[in-house]
Design an enzyme around this catalytic site. Structure first.
Site, PDB file in Angstrom:
ATOM      1  N   TYR A 163     102.771  57.294  33.024  1.00  0.00           N
ATOM      2  CA  TYR A 163     101.362  57.201  32.613  1.00  0.00           C
ATOM      3  C   TYR A 163     101.251  56.714  31.170  1.00  0.00           C
ATOM      4  CZ  TYR A 163      96.906  58.933  30.800  1.00  0.00           C
ATOM      5  OH  TYR A 163      95.705  59.045  30.156  1.00  0.00           O
ATOM      6  N   PHE A 212      93.266  63.018  22.916  1.00  0.00           N
ATOM      7  CA  PHE A 212      94.171  64.135  23.124  1.00  0.00           C
ATOM      8  C   PHE A 212      93.667  64.807  24.417  1.00  0.00           C
ATOM      9  CE2 PHE A 212      97.387  64.067  19.772  1.00  0.00           C
ATOM     10  CZ  PHE A 212      97.061  62.807  19.301  1.00  0.00           C
ATOM     11  N   ASP A 268      82.687  51.169  39.382  1.00  0.00           N
ATOM     12  CA  ASP A 268      83.654  52.226  39.726  1.00  0.00           C
ATOM     13  C   ASP A 268      84.051  52.051  41.192  1.00  0.00           C
ATOM     14  OD1 ASP A 268      84.008  55.324  38.236  1.00  0.00           O
ATOM     15  OD2 ASP A 268      84.787  54.987  40.254  1.00  0.00           O
ATOM     16  N   ASP A 277     105.986  66.559  30.720  1.00  0.00           N
ATOM     17  CA  ASP A 277     105.152  67.219  29.704  1.00  0.00           C
ATOM     18  C   ASP A 277     105.849  67.291  28.352  1.00  0.00           C
ATOM     19  OD1 ASP A 277     102.832  67.826  31.069  1.00  0.00           O
ATOM     20  OD2 ASP A 277     103.463  69.847  31.639  1.00  0.00           O
ATOM     21  N   LYS A 282      99.665  53.039  29.536  1.00  0.00           N
ATOM     22  CA  LYS A 282      98.608  52.962  28.515  1.00  0.00           C
ATOM     23  C   LYS A 282      99.120  52.237  27.272  1.00  0.00           C
ATOM     24  CE  LYS A 282      95.082  55.152  30.441  1.00  0.00           C
ATOM     25  NZ  LYS A 282      93.662  54.818  30.383  1.00  0.00           N
ATOM     26  N   ALA A 341      91.252  54.434  35.351  1.00  0.00           N
ATOM     27  CA  ALA A 341      92.713  54.513  35.319  1.00  0.00           C
ATOM     28  C   ALA A 341      93.182  55.685  36.152  1.00  0.00           C
ATOM     29  CB  ALA A 341      93.205  54.697  33.882  1.00  0.00           C
TER      30      ALA A 341
HETATM   31  N1  UDP Z   1      99.136  73.197  32.746  1.00  0.00           N
HETATM   32  C1  UDP Z   1      99.508  74.388  33.353  1.00  0.00           C
HETATM   33  N2  UDP Z   1      98.953  74.720  34.542  1.00  0.00           N
HETATM   34  C2  UDP Z   1      98.050  73.932  35.172  1.00  0.00           C
HETATM   35  C3  UDP Z   1      97.662  72.724  34.555  1.00  0.00           C
HETATM   36  C4  UDP Z   1      98.241  72.394  33.348  1.00  0.00           C
HETATM   37  O1  UDP Z   1     100.334  75.122  32.801  1.00  0.00           O
HETATM   38  O2  UDP Z   1      97.568  74.273  36.271  1.00  0.00           O
HETATM   39  C5  UDP Z   1      99.723  72.839  31.436  1.00  0.00           C
HETATM   40  C6  UDP Z   1     100.471  71.514  31.449  1.00  0.00           C
HETATM   41  O3  UDP Z   1     101.813  71.721  31.839  1.00  0.00           O
HETATM   42  C7  UDP Z   1     100.318  71.088  29.996  1.00  0.00           C
HETATM   43  C8  UDP Z   1      98.949  71.633  29.583  1.00  0.00           C
HETATM   44  O4  UDP Z   1      98.646  72.647  30.545  1.00  0.00           O
HETATM   45  O5  UDP Z   1     101.293  71.734  29.208  1.00  0.00           O
HETATM   46  C9  UDP Z   1      97.853  70.593  29.624  1.00  0.00           C
HETATM   47  O6  UDP Z   1      97.931  69.927  30.874  1.00  0.00           O
HETATM   48  P1  UDP Z   1      96.752  69.027  31.427  1.00  0.00           P
HETATM   49  O7  UDP Z   1      97.173  68.570  32.791  1.00  0.00           O
HETATM   50  O8  UDP Z   1      95.454  69.761  31.333  1.00  0.00           O
HETATM   51  O9  UDP Z   1      96.665  67.809  30.424  1.00  0.00           O
HETATM   52  P2  UDP Z   1      97.795  66.778  29.899  1.00  0.00           P
HETATM   53  O10 UDP Z   1      98.302  67.356  28.605  1.00  0.00           O
HETATM   54  O11 UDP Z   1      98.829  66.624  30.961  1.00  0.00           O
HETATM   55  O12 UDP Z   1      97.017  65.525  29.678  1.00  0.00           O
END
Ligand code: UDP
Length: 332
Positions: free
Chosen positions: A144, A172, A34, A288, A148, A78
């Protein structure tokens, strides 16, 4: 070849550290590699060898691969933040794609012929059907996800040309922490939904921001499939077992198959913590997708995967346990 010797690249990070712990429990001998850019030395258990190195410095990977006759590499290292990848894609292509290419070339040079790779639901992008199965078209909607997906394609080509076996695990939303409360999720800055909600629960002066409530979902906030990090760890070990048999190059979704909106997660956190959590809705976060929910039947059928923590409240509860015990993360 030492059947129990495995190199865990990115083993000091969130999912990596939970997998290291799981591997030790199952009798494996992990070595952690790491660069500690986001990982924590304190998350590596005592007795597990640690190599500080960087995938962008091939000589350091070579040094790690010489530590033991490794049966496989688990590759977690990553950059993994959607928003950051939109702002700085060069960082993502360099660290994720070039870094992985360096790793694969070093593996070939050292005759290590199996890899379990941390992939992501972000490879699918905006979805056409839910739950998502592995053959769903790949239309990543952020850099991102593209990096991947590029690595997944690279792994297929390396299998065809060089016989390198791989299992790509499409996570997920990794969530929760080891039920012991001893290791957990500690990012700086923290961008993930559940830890941010719990930070707001811990500190009533902090307001939780929800990014967008105008998505085509049950309450307008994004829907995700939260999967417990130790269930992810279990899948990695099963993937290695399967690669020793008849799974030579394949990809599997890892999720519970239950979609929860951001507001439903806030409600779960209110139930679990017993605290009122202030929420404010802001604009959408670029990159998102509205909904990501896994169809994970293949992981169950082919790998024999059986996630043990399928309740959202339980997932949030394990994250809360870590946060209460370590409000300042590993530093504290
Ligand atoms: N999210 C949010 N507020 C935060 C962090 C995340 O509303 O402070 C929302 C984000 O827009 C997404 C969901 O929570 O719709 C999951 O985001 P996260 O970053 O946890 O994981 P991702 O789906 O991006 O891998």
């Amino acid at each position: 070849m030492g059947a129990k010797d495995v190199l865990v690249v990115g083993g000091a990070g969130y999912v990596g550290s939970h997998t290291v712990r799981y591997l030790v429990r199952k009798g494996y001998r992990p070595v952690v590699f790491d660069n500690l850019s986001t990982g924590h030395r304190a998350s590596v258990p005592r007795g597990v060898p640690f190599v500080k190195g960087d995938l962008l410095k091939p000589a350091s990977i070579g040094r790690a691969l010489e530590k033991a006759p490794f049966a496989a590499v688990f590759h977690f290292a990553a950059k993994a933040l959607v928003g950051e990848s939109v702002e700085n894609p060069a960082l993502y292509y360099r660290e994720n794609v070039t870094g992985t290419l360096n790793l694969l070339e070093a593996m070939l040079a050292h005759r290590v012929k199996r890899i379990v790779f941390s992939s992501t639901a972000a490879t699918y992008g905006n979805v056409e059907a839910v739950p998502l199965t592995e053959d769903h078209p790949k239309n990543p909607c952020n850099p991102y996800g593209f990096t991947k997906w590029a690595i997944e394609r690279m792994l297929e080509d390396f299998h065809a040309a060089y016989g390198l076996r791989s299992v790509r695990l499409r996570y997920f939303n990794a969530a929760g922490c080891d039920p012991s409360g001893e290791i957990g999720e500690d990012h700086d800055p923290e961008t993930h939904l559940i830890p941010n909600i719990l930070k707001a629960a811990l500190n009533s002066r902090r307001k939780m921001k929800i990014f967008g409530d105008d998505y085509p979902t049950i309450d307008g906030t994004c829907v995700r499939d939260y999967i417990h990090v130790t269930d992810l760890a279990q899948a990695h070990v099963l993937a290695l077992d399967a690669m020793k048999k008849d799974v030579h190059c394949d990809a599997f979704n890892l999720g519970n198959g239950n979609g929860y909106s951001c507001m439903q997660v806030v409600e779960a956190a209110r139930r679990v913590t017993g605290r009122s959590i202030a929420v404010t809705v802001t604009g959408r976060r670029p990159g998102d997708p509205a909904i990501l929910v896994a169809g994970a039947d293949r992981a169950r059928d082919v790998l024999g995967w059986s996630p043990a923590h399928d309740s959202l409240d339980e997932i949030v509860e394990t994250a809360w346990r870590w946060m209460v015990a370590h409000p300042r993360g590993y530093v504290g």
